[in-house]
Design a protein around this motif. Structure first.
Motif, PDB file in Angstrom:
ATOM      1  N   THR A  54      41.268  31.491  37.365  1.00 53.07           N
ATOM      2  CA  THR A  54      43.100  32.638  37.702  1.00 53.07           C
ATOM      3  C   THR A  54      42.906  31.829  39.281  1.00 53.07           C
ATOM      4  N   PHE A 125      47.868  32.150  40.139  1.00 53.17           N
ATOM      5  CA  PHE A 125      48.745  33.406  39.557  1.00 53.17           C
ATOM      6  C   PHE A 125      49.062  32.791  39.743  1.00 53.17           C
ATOM      7  N   ARG A 142      49.048  40.802  29.361  1.00 52.64           N
ATOM      8  CA  ARG A 142      48.168  41.000  30.178  1.00 52.64           C
ATOM      9  C   ARG A 142      48.625  39.173  29.524  1.00 52.64           C
ATOM     10  N   CYS A 144      48.779  36.660  32.111  1.00 53.41           N
ATOM     11  CA  CYS A 144      47.903  36.164  32.360  1.00 53.41           C
ATOM     12  C   CYS A 144      46.707  35.228  32.031  1.00 53.41           C
ATOM     13  N   THR A 145      46.349  36.933  31.356  1.00 54.89           N
ATOM     14  CA  THR A 145      45.093  36.635  30.361  1.00 54.89           C
ATOM     15  C   THR A 145      45.603  35.209  28.790  1.00 54.89           C
ATOM     16  N   MET A 148      46.401  31.681  31.457  1.00 56.47           N
ATOM     17  CA  MET A 148      45.484  31.001  32.153  1.00 56.47           C
ATOM     18  C   MET A 148      44.399  30.789  31.891  1.00 56.47           C
ATOM     19  N   LYS A 149      43.613  31.703  30.505  1.00 56.27           N
ATOM     20  CA  LYS A 149      42.850  31.447  30.017  1.00 56.27           C
ATOM     21  C   LYS A 149      42.980  31.270  28.951  1.00 56.27           C
ATOM     22  N   ASN A 320      35.920  39.308  37.069  1.00 56.36           N
ATOM     23  CA  ASN A 320      37.086  38.824  36.712  1.00 56.36           C
ATOM     24  C   ASN A 320      38.075  39.019  38.616  1.00 56.36           C
ATOM     25  N   CYS A 321      39.655  38.917  37.646  1.00 56.10           N
ATOM     26  CA  CYS A 321      40.519  38.983  38.945  1.00 56.10           C
ATOM     27  C   CYS A 321      40.029  40.294  40.054  1.00 56.10           C
ATOM     28  N   PHE A 325      45.263  44.888  37.421  1.00 54.72           N
ATOM     29  CA  PHE A 325      45.692  45.824  36.911  1.00 54.72           C
ATOM     30  C   PHE A 325      44.647  46.748  35.960  1.00 54.72           C
ATOM     31  N   MET A 326      43.928  46.263  35.076  1.00 55.58           N
ATOM     32  CA  MET A 326      43.313  47.015  34.453  1.00 55.58           C
ATOM     33  C   MET A 326      42.022  47.604  34.286  1.00 55.58           C
ATOM     34  N   CYS A 407      39.349  40.378  29.431  1.00 53.73           N
ATOM     35  CA  CYS A 407      39.892  38.860  29.658  1.00 53.73           C
ATOM     36  C   CYS A 407      39.027  38.096  29.355  1.00 53.73           C
TER      37      CYS A 407
HETATM   38  S1  SF4 Z   1      41.597  39.594  34.653  1.00 56.34           S
HETATM   39 FE1  SF4 Z   1      42.810  40.788  34.675  1.00 56.34          FE
HETATM   40  S2  SF4 Z   1      44.273  40.221  35.926  1.00 56.34           S
HETATM   41 FE2  SF4 Z   1      42.975  38.807  35.481  1.00 56.34          FE
HETATM   42  S3  SF4 Z   1      43.637  37.522  33.914  1.00 56.34           S
HETATM   43 FE3  SF4 Z   1      42.485  38.900  33.246  1.00 56.34          FE
HETATM   44  S4  SF4 Z   1      43.860  40.468  32.980  1.00 56.34           S
HETATM   45 FE4  SF4 Z   1      44.586  39.467  33.944  1.00 56.34          FE
END
Ligand code: SF4
Length: 409
Positions: A54, A125, A142, A144-145, A148-149, A320-321, A325-326, A407
């Motif tokens: 990420t 990101f 999410r 982002c998850t 990006m994943k 993780n990141c 925010f989680m 995530c």
């Molecule tokens: S760790 Fe958090 S910010 Fe990073 S991709 Fe997963 S949900 Fe998003």
């Protein structure tokens, strides 16, 4: 070593490719090396390890991931790929726009002299946020998850499974022009057509970062991103599609994570599920650490007995990141940044990103229930919580929505 033997619900699953979804954490690492040490991975079967970067992980996570890749490939001969989300410009239905794909990166940091290196300063990101035009959040989910994943892994696996020969390159994506062909007026019209209401100037300002990223995704050779020299064999197929087993590092003392994931897989109506490469029943998800009753204390024993380790606290505060925010306000406010650079290891990066990309409902002319905070930020709408509040450390008590990140689900 954690003893893992067979865990298959159907005998033929043993013969399909295995994909270890490596998160960069200790449980994931313990699963990976337990599988390797028990002789349960096989490059000839098409097995592969995938880490989705990420660009917002802790520098110790990057060190750990690179060490895992080195050991996995040099001692066990299983390819381990580092994969990033990327956008590129192309024309669809007569209009130029940016589309998402994946990019393989090598095990050294990105620099001008190493353009295929991994990113660690938040570039990936920010590209995602700028491309979608809004923040992932407790309200919008999410994304982002997902982008990006999950989706990035699916895009990678589509190519990995498709190429029978190891030296067949993955094709270039994007137009051949030397500069952007996107018409910003048309881009904004598209935003309006899809029900958007962000004023043009604000909208295009948010899009600027993504519009200035790479015009294309270059041709890639798998062999340039792993030290393992293998030749992909024709894969096991059922009705012409590739089935595979996904191996994830959930532990036995995290039953809720497993339940949530099972529910999402079963819930076919949930559009956000993207675990199903080639749709439906082609991905068989296994959590061997759950099957073998492995808990946090076993993971600690596993790493305590090794001469190398992740080197981050066991409470997950930096996994993780870094400022995900989680994690909840209490955990986020406890993170001490030792990094003066404005990268995702420093809360200032998150403050900047939040202020730049949060939605301003007032500017959009939307009805708002609270005059006090008309923004949709990482923490939702109308909340008093923001990265700037966390940085200041005031008013946090009433705002702690600590949630498990999940995530890698
Ligand atoms: S760790 Fe958090 S910010 Fe990073 S991709 Fe997963 S949900 Fe998003």
């Amino acid at each position: 070593m954690i003893k893992i033997e067979s865990y298959y619900v159907e005998e033929y699953h043993k013969s399909v490719p295995h994909v270890v979804k490596f998160s960069g954490g200790r449980s994931s690492g313990a699963l990976l090396f337990s599988l390797l040490e028990n002789g349960l991975l096989d490059a000839d079967r098409g097995d592969v390890i995938v880490f989705n970067n990420t660009s917002a992980e802790h520098h110790k996570t990057y060190d750990f991931v690179m060490e895992c890749k080195r050991r996995c490939e040099s001692k066990y001969n299983i390819p381990f790929f580092l994969v990033e989300f990327q956008t590129y410009e192309s024309c669809r239905n007569g209009t130029y726009d940016r589309f998402s794909t994946y990019k393989l990166v090598n095990n050294k940091p990105y620099s001008e002299t190493n353009p295929n290196g991994y990113h660690s300063k938040g570039e990936i990101f920010e590209e995602l946020i700028s491309w979608q035009g809004y923040l992932p959040s407790l309200l919008s989910g999410r994304t982002c998850t997902k982008n990006m994943k999950m989706d990035t892994t699916v895009a990678f696996l589509n190519d990995w499974f498709a190429f029978k020969e190891f030296n067949v390159p993955v094709v270039r994506l994007g137009h051949f022009g030397e500069s952007s062909r996107i018409d910003k007026n048309l881009l904004y019209e598209k935003h309006l057509r899809h029900g958007g209401s962000v004023p043009k100037e604000i909208y295009l300002e948010k899009k600027e970062y993504a519009l200035n990223r790479h015009l294309f995704r270059s041709t890639q050779n798998f062999r340039d991103y792993t030290s393992v020299q293998i030749e992909n064999k024709p894969l096991y197929t059922k009705k012409g599609i590739v089935e595979y087993c996904s191996l994830i590092g959930f532990r036995a003392d995290e039953p809720l994570r497993l339940e949530k994931m099972k529910k999402r897989i079963d819930d076919k109506s949930n559009e956000n599920i993207s675990v199903a490469y080639l749709r439906d029943k082609n991905e068989h998800v296994y959590a061997p650490l759950v099957e073998y009753n492995v808990e946090q204390k076993d993971i600690k024993d596993f790493w305590d007995s090794r001469e190398w380790d992740l080197g981050l606290p066991y409470d997950g505060s930096l996994g993780n990141c870094v400022y995900c925010f989680m994690k909840g306000a209490t955990k986020l406010s406890s993170i001490q940044s030792n990094n003066d650079d404005i990268t995702p290891e420093n809360i200032d990066w998150w403050v900047r990103i939040e202020e730049k990309y949060q939605r301003d409902l007032k500017a959009e002319g939307r009805e708002i229930s609270t005059e006090e905070n008309p923004f949709i930020n990482f923490f939702g709408v109308g909340k008093k919580l923001s990265y700037s509040v966390i940085k200041e450390g005031s008013g946090l008590e009433a705002n702690d929505d600590s949630l498990p990140c999940n995530c890698t689900d």
